[in-house]
Design an enzyme around this catalytic site. Structure first.
Site: not given
Length: 486
Positions: A131, A156, A210, A237, A271, A369
Site C-alpha cells: 500500500s 506491507k 510507483s 495501480e 495518482c 510524473e
C-alpha cells in the site's frame, strides 16, 4: 526501530514502530497460509459482516482517530483527510459487500437433466498487499477487497503512513477479523518483497505505488513462475501524468478552478492529480490571470490550521525530487514559472503550488510524473486542436486520468473518442481527481497499471478463482448413441 514523523513538522515524532526481520516475514506468510483454509470456508456473509462492522467503527467510534492520524502522519488537511480516511474507507468496505453479493448471485444456466453452478473460490495462496502513503482508504481496500472474497493477505504498508495504517489494523481486529487473515508487517520493502515473491504460496499481488516498483515486482514474479502453485494474480495501480485539455469553447474560470483543485489538493500527491494542461491561445490570458490570482491566495502550512489549503509533501526525498523539477524549469529556455516555484524544508517539507508555462509540449515536466504541487501548461494555437489532441495522447507513458473542459457537446464527444486510451477515468468539465467508490470505479492502463477498477465489482472478481460444477441427475447407462440401437 522506525519513527513516524510529521511531514509539516519533521522534528515532531508521532510514534515509534518495530520493523520486521526475515523471521517475522516468514511467520506472517505461514500465518496467512494457515488461516486461509478456514477463512475461505467461512460464509461470505460473515466475511462481509466484519467489513460492515469495521465501516461502522470508522464512521462513529474511530472517525476522529483515523482523520487525526491521517492529518498528522500524512499531512492532509481536514477536508482531504475526511474524504479519504473516513468517507472513502467506509465506502470501500460497504460497497464491496454489495458488489460481492452481486458476484455470488451470478450463476450459469441449468438445462434438462443437469444443475450448473459457479463457485467463486479464493486464490490458492496468500495475497501480497503493498500500500502507498497517499490514501488511507487505498491501504484498507488493498487488503479488505481480497479478504472479502476469502483470501488472506500479507500487508506491507508504506513507511510514511504507518500511523493511520496501524489504526486500521486495530479496527479490523476489533471488527472481528480472525488472526492470520491480514498480517501487518512494516519494514523494508526489498526485504519483505524478496521473501514474499519467492514463496510458492504467493497467490497474487494487490499494489498501489510507483511504476518502477510495480515493474520490478512483475519481473520478480516472472522469474519465479516455475516455483508457484498457480500463476499469481497481478493487480496494480501505479501512477499518472494526468491532463486537463481545454477546448476553445470552455469557460476560463471553471478551467482555472479545475486546474487549481486538480493539481494542488493534497499537494499534488494523488495518482490522479492534474500535472499537465493544454490551453488554447484564445483563452490563455484570462485563464492565466485566474490561476495566478488563486495561487497568490492559497495558504500553506500546518494541517492544524484549517485555513491552509496546501500542506507539506510527504518526506525529504519527495521534497528534493520535486524541487529538482522546479529548478530544471527555472533554468530552461523553453519554460518559465508563472506562479510559485519556492520551497522551504527547515521545519516542514513545504513547496508552493507551482505553475510552469512551456513552449515545448514534450518538456520534461509534461512527460514525467512529479507527484507534487507542480502543473505545466502548454499553450496551443486554436487551429492546432487536432494536432494537440495527438500530443496529449502520445506524450506520456501513463493513462490514468484526464479531463476535458468545453461547452461544445459535439466537441466533447469527439475529444472523448480521440483520447479513449489516454485515461482510464475521464472527466468532462471537472477536475481529473476525486473518483468515488461505486460511482467512478478507478484505474488506468498503459503505464498506469492493470486497470482493474477499484470501487467496483471488477476488482473483486480478480480475487476469485471460479470453479464450474455440473451435476447430472440421470447419468447415461449406455455408451451407444440412440440411433445406434437395434
Amino acid at each position: 526501530m522506525g519513527k513516524v514523523m510529521m511531514p509539516h513538522d519533521h522534528k515532531h515524532v508521532l510514534a515509534n514502530y518495530h520493523q520486521v526481520t526475515e523471521k517475522e516475514v516468514k511467520m506472517a506468510i505461514e500465518a496467512a497460509v494457515k488461516a486461509g483454509k478456514e477463512w475461505e470456508n467461512t460464509e461470505w456473509t460473515i466475511r462481509a459482516s466484519i467489513l460492515l462492522k469495521a465501516a461502522d467503527l470508522i464512521s462513529i467510534k474511530y472517525r476522529s482517530v483515523m482523520n487525526a492520524a491521517t492529518m498528522l502522519g500524512q499531512s492532509k488537511n481536514a477536508y482531504q483527510a475526511e474524504i479519504d480516511s473516513a468517507c472513502e474507507t467506509i465506502d470501500f468496505l460497504r460497497y464491496n459487500a454489495y458488489f460481492a453479493s452481486n458476484i455470488y448471485s451470478e450463476q450459469p444456466k441449468s438445462g434438462f437433466n443437469q444443475l450448473n453452478r459457479m463457485e467463486y473460490r479464493a486464490l490458492e495462496g496468500f495475497v501480497f498487499s503493498v500500500s502507498p502513503f497517499n490514501f488511507t482508504a487505498i491501504a484498507s481496500n488493498l487488503n479488505m477487497a481480497p479478504v472479502l472474497m476469502g483470501n488472506t493477505t500479507v500487508w506491507k504498508p508504506a513507511t510514511t503512513s504507518i500511523l493511520s495504517n496501524y489504526y486500521l489494523m486495530k479496527i479490523f481486529q476489533e471488527a472481528g477479523l480472525p488472526d492470520g487473515v491480514v498480517n501487518f508487517i512494516p519494514g523494508s520493502g526489498s526485504l519483505i518483497g524478496g521473501i514474499a515473491l519467492q514463496d510458492k504460496n504467493l497467490g497474487g499481488i494487490h499494489f498501489t505505488g510507483s511504476n518502477s516498483t510495480f515493474n520490478s515486482l512483475w519481473k520478480s514474479i516472472s522469474e519465479n513462475l516455475p516455483n508457484y502453485k498457480s500463476y499469481p494474480r497481478i493487480v496494480g495501480e501505479t501512477g499518472g501524468k494526468d491532463f486537463v485539455f481545454v477546448h476553445p469553447s470552455a469557460k476560463p474560470l471553471e478551467v482555472a478552478v479545475g486546474i487549481i483543485r486538480g493539481a494542488f489538493e493534497y499537494q499534488g500527491q494523488k495518482c490522479s492529480a492534474a500535472s499537465r494542461g493544454y490551453v488554447p491561445k484564445s483563452l490563455w490570458t484570462e485563464i492565466k490571470k485566474y490561476l495566478i490570482e488563486m495561487c497568490t491566495e492559497i495558504k500553506i502550512g500546518d494541517v492544524k490550521d484549517f485555513k491552509n489549503f496546501v500542506n507539506a509533501v510527504i518526506d525529504e526525498n519527495s521534497y528534493d525530487s520535486i524541487m529538482e523539477y522546479i529548478e530544471f524549469a527555472k533554468n530552461s529556455s523553453v519554460a518559465k514559472i508563472i506562479a510559485g516555484g519556492k520551497g522551504n524544508k527547515s521545519k516542514g517539507y513545504f513547496i508552493e503550488p507551482t505553475i510552469i508555462e512551456t513552449t515545448d509540449p514534450r518538456f520534461k515536466t509534461m512527460e514525467e510524473e512529479i507527484f507534487g504541487p507542480v502543473m505545466t501548461i502548454y499553450v496551443y494555437d486554436d487551429i492546432d486542436l487536432d494536432k494537440t489532441l495527438d500530443l496529449c495522447d502520445t506524450t506520456s507513458p501513463y493513462a490514468l486520468t484526464g479531463a476535458v473542459f468545453s461547452t461544445d457537446r459535439v466537441a466533447v464527444g469527439n475529444i472523448c473518442n480521440r483520447l479513449r486510451y489516454a485515461a482510464g477515468n475521464f472527466y468532462i468539465n471537472d477536475k481529473p481527481t476525486g473518483a468515488m467508490v461505486g460511482f467512478q470505479p478507478f484505474g488506468g492502463a498503459r503505464g498506469s497499471g492493470t486497470n482493474d477498477k477499484a470501487g467496483g465489482n471488477l476488482n473483486l472478481l480478480r480475487w476469485t478463482s471460479p470453479r464450474t460444477i455440473k451435476e447430472t441427475f440421470a447419468p447415461a447407462t449406455d455408451y451407444k448413441y440412440p440411433f445406434m440401437s437395434e
